[in-house]
Scaffold this motif. Sequence first.
Motif, mmCIF file in Angstrom:
data_model
loop_
_atom_site.group_PDB
_atom_site.id
_atom_site.type_symbol
_atom_site.label_atom_id
_atom_site.label_comp_id
_atom_site.label_asym_id
_atom_site.label_seq_id
_atom_site.Cartn_x
_atom_site.Cartn_y
_atom_site.Cartn_z
ATOM 1 N N VAL A 159 0.837 -1.185 0.000
ATOM 2 C CA VAL A 159 0.000 0.000 0.000
ATOM 3 C C VAL A 159 0.880 1.245 0.000
ATOM 4 O O VAL A 159 1.760 1.401 0.828
ATOM 5 C CB VAL A 159 -0.924 0.004 1.233
ATOM 6 N N GLN A 160 0.660 2.162 -0.919
ATOM 7 C CA GLN A 160 1.320 3.443 -0.945
ATOM 8 C C GLN A 160 0.424 4.423 -1.692
ATOM 9 O O GLN A 160 -0.415 4.034 -2.499
ATOM 10 C CB GLN A 160 2.693 3.351 -1.605
ATOM 11 N N ALA A 161 0.588 5.694 -1.391
ATOM 12 C CA ALA A 161 -0.253 6.705 -2.011
ATOM 13 C C ALA A 161 -0.048 6.689 -3.513
ATOM 14 O O ALA A 161 1.086 6.742 -3.991
ATOM 15 C CB ALA A 161 0.077 8.075 -1.442
ATOM 16 N N PRO A 162 -1.106 6.608 -4.300
ATOM 17 C CA PRO A 162 -0.946 6.529 -5.750
ATOM 18 C C PRO A 162 -0.540 7.870 -6.355
ATOM 19 O O PRO A 162 -1.070 8.917 -6.005
ATOM 20 C CB PRO A 162 -2.328 6.108 -6.237
ATOM 21 N N GLU A 163 0.398 7.807 -7.260
ATOM 22 C CA GLU A 163 0.772 8.968 -8.059
ATOM 23 C C GLU A 163 -0.144 9.079 -9.270
ATOM 24 O O GLU A 163 -0.416 10.176 -9.760
ATOM 25 C CB GLU A 163 2.224 8.810 -8.510
ATOM 26 N N LEU A 164 -0.615 7.929 -9.748
ATOM 27 C CA LEU A 164 -1.458 7.860 -10.942
ATOM 28 C C LEU A 164 -2.669 7.001 -10.648
ATOM 29 O O LEU A 164 -2.540 5.884 -10.136
ATOM 30 C CB LEU A 164 -0.671 7.253 -12.103
ATOM 31 N N SER A 165 -3.832 7.522 -10.973
ATOM 32 C CA SER A 165 -5.075 6.753 -10.836
ATOM 33 C C SER A 165 -5.654 6.518 -12.223
ATOM 34 O O SER A 165 -5.818 7.467 -13.002
ATOM 35 C CB SER A 165 -6.087 7.502 -9.970
ATOM 36 N N ILE A 166 -5.922 5.266 -12.539
ATOM 37 C CA ILE A 166 -6.552 4.927 -13.820
ATOM 38 C C ILE A 166 -8.029 4.687 -13.560
ATOM 39 O O ILE A 166 -8.397 3.743 -12.856
ATOM 40 C CB ILE A 166 -5.912 3.691 -14.468
ATOM 41 N N VAL A 167 -8.877 5.549 -14.101
ATOM 42 C CA VAL A 167 -10.328 5.440 -13.915
ATOM 43 C C VAL A 167 -10.899 4.674 -15.099
ATOM 44 O O VAL A 167 -10.703 5.059 -16.259
ATOM 45 C CB VAL A 167 -10.974 6.833 -13.796
ATOM 46 N N VAL A 168 -11.630 3.598 -14.782
ATOM 47 C CA VAL A 168 -12.141 2.704 -15.816
ATOM 48 C C VAL A 168 -13.655 2.570 -15.662
ATOM 49 O O VAL A 168 -14.127 1.872 -14.772
ATOM 50 C CB VAL A 168 -11.487 1.312 -15.719
ATOM 51 N N CYS A 205 -16.896 8.656 -15.253
ATOM 52 C CA CYS A 205 -15.506 9.114 -15.199
ATOM 53 C C CYS A 205 -15.336 10.233 -14.178
ATOM 54 O O CYS A 205 -14.364 10.252 -13.413
ATOM 55 C CB CYS A 205 -15.057 9.591 -16.573
ATOM 56 N N VAL A 206 -16.281 11.173 -14.170
ATOM 57 C CA VAL A 206 -16.205 12.285 -13.218
ATOM 58 C C VAL A 206 -16.224 11.762 -11.787
ATOM 59 O O VAL A 206 -15.400 12.153 -10.948
ATOM 60 C CB VAL A 206 -17.360 13.280 -13.450
ATOM 61 N N GLU A 207 -17.142 10.853 -11.481
ATOM 62 C CA GLU A 207 -17.213 10.316 -10.120
ATOM 63 C C GLU A 207 -15.951 9.547 -9.764
ATOM 64 O O GLU A 207 -15.481 9.593 -8.626
ATOM 65 C CB GLU A 207 -18.447 9.423 -9.981
ATOM 66 N N GLY A 208 -15.402 8.835 -10.733
ATOM 67 C CA GLY A 208 -14.174 8.103 -10.474
ATOM 68 C C GLY A 208 -13.014 9.026 -10.153
ATOM 69 O O GLY A 208 -12.253 8.787 -9.205
ATOM 70 N N VAL A 209 -12.865 10.090 -10.937
ATOM 71 C CA VAL A 209 -11.770 11.035 -10.691
ATOM 72 C C VAL A 209 -11.940 11.704 -9.335
ATOM 73 O O VAL A 209 -10.970 11.867 -8.571
ATOM 74 C CB VAL A 209 -11.701 12.086 -11.809
ATOM 75 N N LEU A 210 -13.164 12.088 -8.997
ATOM 76 C CA LEU A 210 -13.409 12.764 -7.725
ATOM 77 C C LEU A 210 -13.199 11.843 -6.530
ATOM 78 O O LEU A 210 -13.043 12.316 -5.397
ATOM 79 C CB LEU A 210 -14.824 13.340 -7.696
ATOM 80 N N GLY A 240 -11.196 8.362 -26.129
ATOM 81 C CA GLY A 240 -11.630 8.085 -24.762
ATOM 82 C C GLY A 240 -10.475 7.659 -23.883
ATOM 83 O O GLY A 240 -10.683 7.125 -22.791
ATOM 84 N N PHE A 241 -9.247 7.902 -24.348
ATOM 85 C CA PHE A 241 -8.039 7.440 -23.668
ATOM 86 C C PHE A 241 -7.109 8.630 -23.494
ATOM 87 O O PHE A 241 -6.531 9.125 -24.462
ATOM 88 C CB PHE A 241 -7.391 6.349 -24.525
ATOM 89 N N PHE A 242 -6.968 9.101 -22.251
ATOM 90 C CA PHE A 242 -6.123 10.265 -22.013
ATOM 91 C C PHE A 242 -5.722 10.319 -20.541
ATOM 92 O O PHE A 242 -6.289 9.621 -19.694
ATOM 93 C CB PHE A 242 -6.834 11.555 -22.420
ATOM 94 N N ILE A 283 -7.973 8.178 -17.991
ATOM 95 C CA ILE A 283 -9.267 7.595 -18.337
ATOM 96 C C ILE A 283 -9.023 6.580 -19.447
ATOM 97 O O ILE A 283 -8.382 6.892 -20.453
ATOM 98 C CB ILE A 283 -10.258 8.667 -18.838
ATOM 99 N N MET A 284 -9.525 5.372 -19.261
ATOM 100 C CA MET A 284 -9.415 4.378 -20.325
ATOM 101 C C MET A 284 -10.573 3.398 -20.225
ATOM 102 O O MET A 284 -11.186 3.233 -19.169
ATOM 103 C CB MET A 284 -8.074 3.648 -20.278
ATOM 104 N N ASP A 285 -10.886 2.758 -21.349
ATOM 105 C CA ASP A 285 -11.979 1.791 -21.384
ATOM 106 C C ASP A 285 -11.524 0.461 -20.801
ATOM 107 O O ASP A 285 -10.332 0.147 -20.735
ATOM 108 C CB ASP A 285 -12.458 1.581 -22.820
ATOM 109 N N ALA A 286 -12.508 -0.350 -20.425
ATOM 110 C CA ALA A 286 -12.221 -1.659 -19.845
ATOM 111 C C ALA A 286 -12.047 -2.748 -20.889
ATOM 112 O O ALA A 286 -11.638 -3.860 -20.548
ATOM 113 C CB ALA A 286 -13.350 -2.052 -18.893
ATOM 114 N N ASP A 287 -12.351 -2.454 -22.147
ATOM 115 C CA ASP A 287 -12.400 -3.511 -23.159
ATOM 116 C C ASP A 287 -11.048 -3.852 -23.768
ATOM 117 O O ASP A 287 -10.962 -4.662 -24.693
ATOM 118 C CB ASP A 287 -13.381 -3.132 -24.266
#
Length: 394
Positions: free
Chosen positions: A31-40, A107-112, A191-193, A121-125
């Motif tokens: 466990v460590q604080a994330p520098e990058l969060s990938i919202v899917v 995506c908005v809720e995930g980022v928040l 949809g990928f950025f 932001i990336m798709d799950a497929d």
Amino acid sequence: MSDLSDVRADAAAGRRAHDRALRVPPATVAVQAPELSIVVPTFNERGNVAELVRRLYRALDGIAWEAVFVDDDSSDATAEAVRELARTDPRVRIVHRLGRRGLSSACVEGVLSTSAPLVAIMDADLQHDESILPDMRSALLCGAFDVAVGSRYAAGGSTGQWDGRRLAFSRFATRLGHLVVPPQLKDPMSGFFMIRREAFMASVRGLSSIGFKILVDLFASSPKPLRFVEIPYEFRDRFSGESKLDALVAWEYLLLLADKLVGRWIPVRFLSFALIGSLGVLVHLAVLASLYGSGTLHFVPAQAAATAVAMVFNFFVNNSLTYRGSRLRGRALLPGLASFVLGCSVGAVANVGVAGYLFEHAQGWIPSALAGVVVGAVWNYAVTSFYTWGRRAR
């Protein structure tokens, strides 16, 4: 009954088995604080979840990251599949939404829900190439850019196995997108950025959150021009499951563009509601002509039947288009239809009352009729938005 040491041993064995399944050493899931969060954002993507996480481990080795899956209550238990991973992997989290749908709002809720300074932001497929995530991160860490866009149209990028029809549609949608985003952005439909948190937070309160194209929404909502770089990648085939693309995606994209162009003056849902109401008038006239014009019914019962058919038409089309993200289903349809008909019936009375009053005061029949129509439309929209879809609309 097992003692505490047995429980701990079983838990450790489970973690080791999970790590082997992901082909990563146990130390990497500390466990460590994330520098990058990938919202899917997900909807019925159960078959893709574990493989996506496995690929993220491979692509992001040495980077503190997390994956936040935002699931719109999938019928295939996608949320439960994510929970199974999250029980033994602190990098994986789930936001489970009930009673609402929509990729952009997910995506908005995930980022928040994250604290990471960088968010992707990336798709799950698995159509998006996770191997360019480190390049996106490096581009943002240099400080020269706010957004790194995974681009199919930048030099070196590709749409993969798309047929001519899909490619033509994407190109046309891209040209439309340039009405509200910089023309230098070659792939606004991506949809990928990845985006810096401060850039996202500066735009979030102005987002429309309509449809699937959140990148267009972000660029059009930012209070200052976003600095961006496009990183090419090849769009891949779906790994598992079925595509969510349909004709209604195009409709929501048009609503998003309309909202960015005129939404500050006229609510885009009202524009959709009014347009569908205009189609309802044509349905009304067609039914009336069929019943009365053919001599099947006298005018009054034919008019009543035409009114009923038009109201039912308006309800179901609005439920599918105007309120697609919060549409009524199953048992909710009948009471929803009843409240819609009741609200519109009062609107019809208001329409006639206002038109009659103005006509009696020598305003002329055309302006009087138009005023009645406007008052009726505004009433119908306001009342049915609240009573028919209000508790579900987002």
